[in-house]
Write a protein that holds these residues in place. Structure first.
Motif, short mmCIF file in Angstrom:
data_model
loop_
_atom_site.label_atom_id
_atom_site.label_comp_id
_atom_site.label_asym_id
_atom_site.label_seq_id
_atom_site.Cartn_x
_atom_site.Cartn_y
_atom_site.Cartn_z
N ALA A 75 42.13 -8.99 -25.66
CA ALA A 75 41.53 -7.70 -26.03
C ALA A 75 42.56 -6.61 -25.80
O ALA A 75 43.15 -6.52 -24.72
N LEU A 76 42.80 -5.79 -26.82
CA LEU A 76 43.91 -4.83 -26.76
C LEU A 76 43.46 -3.42 -26.45
O LEU A 76 44.21 -2.64 -25.88
N ASP A 77 42.29 -3.06 -26.85
CA ASP A 77 41.85 -1.67 -26.73
C ASP A 77 40.37 -1.62 -27.04
O ASP A 77 39.84 -2.55 -27.60
N THR A 78 39.74 -0.50 -26.69
CA THR A 78 38.34 -0.36 -27.09
C THR A 78 38.21 0.84 -28.01
O THR A 78 38.97 1.80 -27.92
N ILE A 79 37.25 0.77 -28.89
CA ILE A 79 36.93 1.88 -29.78
C ILE A 79 35.46 2.23 -29.52
O ILE A 79 34.56 1.52 -29.96
N PRO A 80 35.21 3.31 -28.78
CA PRO A 80 33.81 3.71 -28.59
C PRO A 80 33.23 4.16 -29.92
O PRO A 80 33.95 4.73 -30.74
N LEU A 81 31.97 3.89 -30.14
CA LEU A 81 31.34 4.26 -31.41
C LEU A 81 30.38 5.43 -31.20
O LEU A 81 29.74 5.52 -30.14
N PRO A 82 30.25 6.31 -32.20
CA PRO A 82 29.34 7.44 -32.07
C PRO A 82 27.90 6.97 -31.86
O PRO A 82 27.52 5.89 -32.34
N ALA A 83 27.11 7.80 -31.17
CA ALA A 83 25.70 7.47 -30.94
C ALA A 83 24.97 7.40 -32.29
O ALA A 83 25.34 8.08 -33.25
N VAL A 84 23.94 6.58 -32.30
CA VAL A 84 23.16 6.38 -33.53
C VAL A 84 21.94 7.31 -33.51
O VAL A 84 21.19 7.31 -32.54
N PRO A 85 21.74 8.09 -34.58
CA PRO A 85 20.58 8.98 -34.61
C PRO A 85 19.28 8.19 -34.70
O PRO A 85 19.26 7.07 -35.21
N ALA A 86 18.20 8.78 -34.19
CA ALA A 86 16.90 8.09 -34.20
C ALA A 86 16.36 7.93 -35.61
O ALA A 86 15.61 7.00 -35.90
N LYS A 87 16.73 8.86 -36.51
CA LYS A 87 16.18 8.81 -37.88
C LYS A 87 17.27 8.98 -38.91
O LYS A 87 18.25 9.68 -38.68
N GLY A 88 17.07 8.36 -40.07
CA GLY A 88 17.99 8.54 -41.19
C GLY A 88 17.27 9.20 -42.35
O GLY A 88 16.06 9.46 -42.27
N GLY A 89 17.99 9.45 -43.43
CA GLY A 89 17.40 10.19 -44.54
C GLY A 89 16.87 9.32 -45.66
O GLY A 89 16.29 9.83 -46.62
N VAL A 90 17.04 8.01 -45.56
CA VAL A 90 16.64 7.12 -46.66
C VAL A 90 15.57 6.15 -46.15
O VAL A 90 15.73 5.56 -45.08
N SER A 91 14.50 6.00 -46.93
CA SER A 91 13.42 5.10 -46.48
C SER A 91 13.86 3.64 -46.65
O SER A 91 14.78 3.34 -47.43
N ILE A 92 13.18 2.75 -45.97
CA ILE A 92 13.49 1.32 -46.08
C ILE A 92 13.27 0.86 -47.53
O ILE A 92 14.03 0.05 -48.06
#
Ligand SMILES: Cc1cc2nc3c(=O)[nH]c(=O)nc-3n(C[C@H](O)[C@H](O)[C@H](O)COP(=O)(O)O)c2cc1C
Length: 240
Positions: free
Chosen positions: A45-62
């Protein structure tokens, strides 16, 4: 025990290693080469890439996402940002119940055999759901080799994001014996469909690629013993 160890190593890496700016998700040619040893996914393992937090809601329905999803095999050079990468990985295998450690896709007995890798122009990295981060395992562009391993489906060698669904069947087989051979591919289907629907919701194109040499993909990603590749999912902005 294994997941505890992985979480501890990831935590250590988060503290000890410099994090990679989001722009680097795009990848550029790297100079270091991972050297993972069999049986130890974190070796090299060479490095880590933290990922942005995931919003509770999106704009497109299932329903809209299901209507929109279509296999896409041509991608523009535009590179999806860190937010998109974060959402795609979360949709596939992210933690959705932190208290109980449960994930976005169902898993037989919550044994969680899946391990997802991401190959870009600059690196190959493994997704760590517990920390919602990527751990870089190789600083090189493996996409051409992956496309070659997929019986020369070279149309995806330039896809900006190439996700590889692998699984450690033993985790499920320890509890369910040979039924694991059925359960694991079902889980790959559940998780990969989540990712492809998320891609559709984000206006991205994706496709499931199952035609490949397991041996070549294993070699390309330097997968530890017992980690098997099941599906490749290239993702990007559909070309006009
Ligand atoms: C298990 C599986 C393996 C697949 N393998 C490939 C593949 O190797 N190459 C490819 O171009 N498409 C592959 N596909 C995509 C199918 O060709 C595609 O889903 C089908 O043509 C229906 O089109 P749609 O996805 O747009 O609904 C695969 C799909 C599945 C479910």
């Amino acid at each position: 025990m294994k997941s505890m160890r992985a979480a501890l190593i990831c935590l250590f890496l988060l503290c000890a290693a410099p994090s990679i700016p989001a722009a680097v998700l795009a990848g550029g040619p790297g100079s270091m080469t991972g050297d993972a040893e069999e049986g130890d996914a974190m070796a090299g393992a060479l490095d880590t890439i933290p990922l942005p937090a995931v919003p509770a809601k999106g704009g497109v329905s299932i329903e809209e996402a299901i209507w929109l999803r279509r296999s896409v095999r041509g991608f523009s050079e535009e590179i999806p940002g860190a937010d998109a990468v974060s959402l795609l990985l979360w949709a596939a295998q992210g933690i959705t119940d932190a208290k109980n450690g449960l994930r976005s896709a169902p898993s037989a007995g919550a044994t969680y055999p899946l391990e997802i890798f991401l190959a870009t122009a600059g690196y190959v990295a493994r997704y760590i759901p517990e920390k919602h981060c990527l751990v870089v395992t190789m600083r090189e562009d493996a996409r051409k080799a992956l496309a070659g391993a997929a019986i020369e489906q070279n149309w995806f060698a330039g896809a900006p994001l190439v996700f590889i669904f692998t699984a450690v069947v033993k985790r499920t087989a320890d509890r369910y014996d040979e039924r694991a051979n059925l359960y694991v591919p079902i889980e790959v289907g559940c998780a990969s469909e989540n990712l492809m629907l998320e891609a559709a919701a984000l206006g991205l194109g994706s496709v499931a690629v199952g035609a490949f040499s397991e041996k070549e993909v294993r070699k390309t990603l330097r997968l530890p013993k017992g980690w098997d590749p099941y599906l490749i999912v290239p993702v990007g902005v559909p070309s006009k």
